[in-house]
Design a protein around this motif. Structure first.
Motif, mmCIF file in Angstrom:
data_model
loop_
_atom_site.group_PDB
_atom_site.id
_atom_site.type_symbol
_atom_site.label_atom_id
_atom_site.label_comp_id
_atom_site.label_asym_id
_atom_site.label_seq_id
_atom_site.Cartn_x
_atom_site.Cartn_y
_atom_site.Cartn_z
ATOM 1 N N TRP A 137 1.072 -1.092 -0.305
ATOM 2 C CA TRP A 137 0.416 0.226 0.382
ATOM 3 C C TRP A 137 0.531 0.969 -0.230
ATOM 4 C CZ3 TRP A 137 -3.698 -3.291 -1.059
ATOM 5 C CH2 TRP A 137 -3.711 -4.295 -0.559
ATOM 6 N N TYR A 169 12.567 -0.378 -4.530
ATOM 7 C CA TYR A 169 11.737 -1.271 -3.909
ATOM 8 C C TYR A 169 12.055 -2.973 -3.900
ATOM 9 C CZ TYR A 169 8.462 -4.071 -6.197
ATOM 10 O OH TYR A 169 7.132 -4.899 -7.084
ATOM 11 N N ARG A 170 11.715 -3.654 -2.667
ATOM 12 C CA ARG A 170 11.982 -4.820 -2.080
ATOM 13 C C ARG A 170 13.556 -5.761 -2.388
ATOM 14 N NH1 ARG A 170 6.924 -4.543 -1.357
ATOM 15 N NH2 ARG A 170 5.835 -5.390 -1.908
ATOM 16 N N GLN A 209 -6.503 -10.225 -2.973
ATOM 17 C CA GLN A 209 -5.350 -10.629 -2.908
ATOM 18 C C GLN A 209 -5.663 -12.909 -2.746
ATOM 19 O OE1 GLN A 209 -2.162 -9.772 -0.451
ATOM 20 N NE2 GLN A 209 -1.718 -8.282 -1.351
ATOM 21 N N CYS A 218 2.779 -12.685 -4.084
ATOM 22 C CA CYS A 218 2.845 -12.161 -5.034
ATOM 23 C C CYS A 218 4.362 -12.917 -5.977
ATOM 24 C CB CYS A 218 4.097 -10.087 -5.164
ATOM 25 S SG CYS A 218 2.452 -9.218 -5.591
ATOM 26 N N PHE A 220 6.216 -12.247 -8.871
ATOM 27 C CA PHE A 220 7.154 -11.622 -9.130
ATOM 28 C C PHE A 220 6.787 -9.765 -9.023
ATOM 29 C CE2 PHE A 220 6.035 -15.058 -12.938
ATOM 30 C CZ PHE A 220 7.719 -15.272 -13.133
ATOM 31 N N ASN A 222 6.812 -5.773 -9.473
ATOM 32 C CA ASN A 222 6.674 -5.122 -10.641
ATOM 33 C C ASN A 222 7.302 -4.497 -11.042
ATOM 34 O OD1 ASN A 222 3.530 -5.589 -9.689
ATOM 35 N ND2 ASN A 222 3.415 -3.695 -7.987
ATOM 36 N N SER A 227 2.164 -2.565 -13.220
ATOM 37 C CA SER A 227 1.699 -4.224 -12.058
ATOM 38 C C SER A 227 1.853 -5.191 -12.905
ATOM 39 C CB SER A 227 0.121 -3.668 -11.558
ATOM 40 O OG SER A 227 -0.033 -5.155 -11.190
ATOM 41 N N ASP A 233 -2.797 -10.869 -15.555
ATOM 42 C CA ASP A 233 -4.072 -10.606 -16.549
ATOM 43 C C ASP A 233 -4.570 -10.616 -17.783
ATOM 44 O OD1 ASP A 233 -6.456 -10.471 -16.093
ATOM 45 O OD2 ASP A 233 -6.214 -9.217 -14.833
ATOM 46 N N LYS A 238 -4.905 -15.839 -16.345
ATOM 47 C CA LYS A 238 -5.585 -16.115 -14.533
ATOM 48 C C LYS A 238 -5.829 -17.776 -15.314
ATOM 49 C CE LYS A 238 -6.687 -12.260 -12.292
ATOM 50 N NZ LYS A 238 -7.562 -10.845 -12.349
ATOM 51 N N HIS A 251 -6.038 -12.960 -8.676
ATOM 52 C CA HIS A 251 -4.547 -11.665 -8.318
ATOM 53 C C HIS A 251 -3.482 -12.281 -9.195
ATOM 54 C CE1 HIS A 251 -1.102 -9.012 -7.661
ATOM 55 N NE2 HIS A 251 -2.374 -8.760 -6.855
ATOM 56 N N ALA A 252 -3.618 -12.023 -10.263
ATOM 57 C CA ALA A 252 -2.688 -13.087 -11.568
ATOM 58 C C ALA A 252 -1.110 -13.550 -11.148
ATOM 59 C CB ALA A 252 -2.562 -12.576 -13.252
ATOM 60 N N GLU A 288 10.278 -12.251 -7.778
ATOM 61 C CA GLU A 288 9.903 -11.716 -6.424
ATOM 62 C C GLU A 288 10.212 -12.679 -5.127
ATOM 63 O OE1 GLU A 288 7.678 -9.383 -2.687
ATOM 64 O OE2 GLU A 288 7.727 -10.728 -3.536
HETATM 65 N N1 EPU Z 1 -4.375 -6.144 -11.592
HETATM 66 C C1 EPU Z 1 -5.483 -6.839 -12.349
HETATM 67 N N2 EPU Z 1 -5.450 -7.940 -12.080
HETATM 68 C C2 EPU Z 1 -4.679 -8.959 -11.626
HETATM 69 C C3 EPU Z 1 -4.085 -8.206 -10.498
HETATM 70 C C4 EPU Z 1 -4.155 -6.904 -10.391
HETATM 71 O O1 EPU Z 1 -6.159 -5.955 -13.205
HETATM 72 O O2 EPU Z 1 -4.441 -9.742 -11.887
HETATM 73 C C5 EPU Z 1 -4.397 -4.642 -11.100
HETATM 74 C C6 EPU Z 1 -4.987 -4.090 -10.175
HETATM 75 O O3 EPU Z 1 -6.626 -3.995 -10.257
HETATM 76 C C7 EPU Z 1 -4.368 -3.046 -9.335
HETATM 77 C C8 EPU Z 1 -2.729 -3.213 -10.209
HETATM 78 O O4 EPU Z 1 -3.286 -4.091 -10.735
HETATM 79 O O5 EPU Z 1 -4.992 -2.196 -10.948
HETATM 80 C C9 EPU Z 1 -2.338 -3.318 -8.945
HETATM 81 O O6 EPU Z 1 -2.420 -4.590 -8.573
HETATM 82 P P1 EPU Z 1 -3.383 -5.016 -6.698
HETATM 83 O O7 EPU Z 1 -2.969 -3.275 -6.218
HETATM 84 O O8 EPU Z 1 -3.173 -5.899 -6.624
HETATM 85 O O9 EPU Z 1 -1.175 -4.576 -6.329
HETATM 86 P P2 EPU Z 1 -0.019 -5.378 -7.037
HETATM 87 O O10 EPU Z 1 1.162 -3.855 -7.639
HETATM 88 O O11 EPU Z 1 -0.091 -6.179 -7.846
HETATM 89 C C10 EPU Z 1 1.363 -5.020 -4.546
HETATM 90 C C11 EPU Z 1 2.589 -5.778 -3.967
HETATM 91 C C12 EPU Z 1 1.875 -6.518 -3.028
HETATM 92 C C13 EPU Z 1 1.484 -5.422 -2.091
HETATM 93 C C14 EPU Z 1 0.076 -4.829 -2.534
HETATM 94 C C15 EPU Z 1 -0.704 -3.634 -1.880
HETATM 95 C C16 EPU Z 1 4.604 -6.685 -5.774
HETATM 96 C C17 EPU Z 1 5.046 -7.864 -6.467
HETATM 97 N N3 EPU Z 1 3.615 -6.604 -4.809
HETATM 98 O O12 EPU Z 1 0.921 -5.443 -5.419
HETATM 99 O O13 EPU Z 1 3.301 -7.495 -1.899
HETATM 100 O O14 EPU Z 1 0.781 -6.191 -0.857
HETATM 101 O O15 EPU Z 1 1.168 -4.306 -3.691
HETATM 102 O O16 EPU Z 1 0.406 -2.592 -1.726
HETATM 103 O O17 EPU Z 1 5.006 -5.171 -4.932
HETATM 104 C C18 EPU Z 1 4.062 -8.950 -1.953
HETATM 105 O O18 EPU Z 1 5.184 -8.488 -1.940
HETATM 106 O O19 EPU Z 1 3.892 -10.588 -2.256
HETATM 107 C C19 EPU Z 1 3.004 -8.661 -2.461
HETATM 108 C C20 EPU Z 1 1.465 -9.509 -2.355
#
Ligand code: EPU
Length: 293
Positions: A137, A169-170, A209, A218, A220, A222, A227, A233, A238, A251-252, A288
């Motif tokens: 977040w 970042y990570r 998630q 996650c 991979f 970002n 993302s 996705d 998926k 969540h892909a 990741e």
């Molecule tokens: N999205 C899609 N399809 C999907 C997944 C996501 O379209 O299948 C879109 C979402 O709608 C959104 C965007 O992609 O617009 C970002 O998705 P999300 O908010 O779920 O966040 P993320 O970027 O996938 C990152 C971190 C997470 C962390 C969340 C919340 C990484 C790799 N992932 O996920 O961390 O919890 O933000 O801040 O940095 C982890 O480290 O294991 C992890 C899950």
């Protein structure tokens, strides 16, 4: 062998790692130990060095894919009491690397301290979170650190002030050490507000998630400004599976161990994802999760 005599902990051979990871798969560690003291840790790292054995530090096992062949090295888990101490000093939380983030959040809530709410629901230890600068977040643990205590692989213990630690970042410069603990700077806040923020982040996590089956979060990183989940996705992946490893429908960027998956199946699925995303978007996804082999 003489070194082993001074140990206060047991070293096990061919220890299964499967149930020590949230992915619930993978082989055994050649050697495994939960050191009880700093002295144990020093002896064990000296022994590993002498025997040319790589050392792996296991936190809560929530970001790791252990290969089916296992780990040809010494796996150390800092889960003993000595590595799970926690103290509140004013607005600072001083904690050992082995403590779970959930426990830290509980402690900060009890003391009206705010800053860690974003980590609610991350199933890791403080040490793991520091090594990879865990975040969610838009916030990350690195921003809270004022000092960390580490041990290098020669047994030297150092206190590193914030200005000597790099968090990206990570990624964190602490990952090259054995992290022993850290001091986090928090801010005083009303307990109800802290509680509300924790609940908000937990419900984000639940709705966005997918923890319906064992997974490692996650898979991979970002890519800059994008993302990974969204890219995967958009490749229509998926629900795709290789053996028991499935790409989540929710969540892909989550791979689920739905039916006794092997690590090899997960790696194959990751390879497929990488090649589809590279082909469609010219983007090279980087794992990741940490792959141990
Ligand atoms: N999205 C899609 N399809 C999907 C997944 C996501 O379209 O299948 C879109 C979402 O709608 C959104 C965007 O992609 O617009 C970002 O998705 P999300 O908010 O779920 O966040 P993320 O970027 O996938 C990152 C971190 C997470 C962390 C969340 C919340 C990484 C790799 N992932 O996920 O961390 O919890 O933000 O801040 O940095 C982890 O480290 O294991 C992890 C899950």
């Amino acid at each position: 062998m003489n070194l082993l005599r001074g140990l206060s902990c047991r070293v096990s051979r061919l220890e299964p790692l499967k149930h020590k990871t949230t992915f619930k798969m993978g082989g055994r560690a050649k050697f495994f130990c939960q050191p009880k003291t700093i002295k144990d840790l020093k002896l064990l790292t000296a022994l590993a060095k002498k025997s040319n054995l790589p050392v792996f530090i296991l936190g809560a096992g929530s970001n790791i894919l252990v290969s089916d062949k296992g780990v040809n090295g010494l796996v150390l888990q800092l889960s003993s009491r000595c590595f799970r101490k926690i103290a509140v000093k004013g607005n600072y939380l001083e904690a050992g690397a082995g403590i779970m983030l959930g426990e830290l959040i509980k402690k900060s809530l009890q003391n009206n301290l705010s800053g860690l709410e974003f980590a609610a629901g991350i199933p890791g230890t403080l040490g793991g979170a520091l090594a990879m600068n865990a975040g969610a977040w838009g916030k990350n643990i690195g921003n809270l650190v004022t000092e960390a205590t580490v041990m290098d692989y020669n047994g030297n213990i150092k206190n590193l002030k914030k200005n000597r630690i790099k968090f990206k970042y990570r990624r964190s410069s602490l990952a090259k050490y054995i992290i022993l603990g850290a001091s986090l700077k928090l801010t005083k806040k009303n307990k109800d507000k802290i509680k509300a923020a924790i609940n908000k982040y937990l419900s984000f996590r639940r709705s966005l998630q997918d923890c319906s089956f064992p997974n490692a979060g996650c898979v991979f990183k970002n890519p800059s400004g994008k993302s990974a989940g969204r890219l995967i996705d958009l490749c229509g992946l998926k629900g795709k599976n290789i053996g028991g490893a499935f790409i989540s429908l929710r969540h892909a960027n989550f791979i689920l161990n739905r039916a006794n998956a092997s690590s090899d199946e997960v790696l194959k699925l990751m390879g497929l994802i990488k090649s589809k995303v590279r082909h469609k978007f010219k983007v090279n996804l980087e794992p990741e999760i940490k792959i141990w082999n």
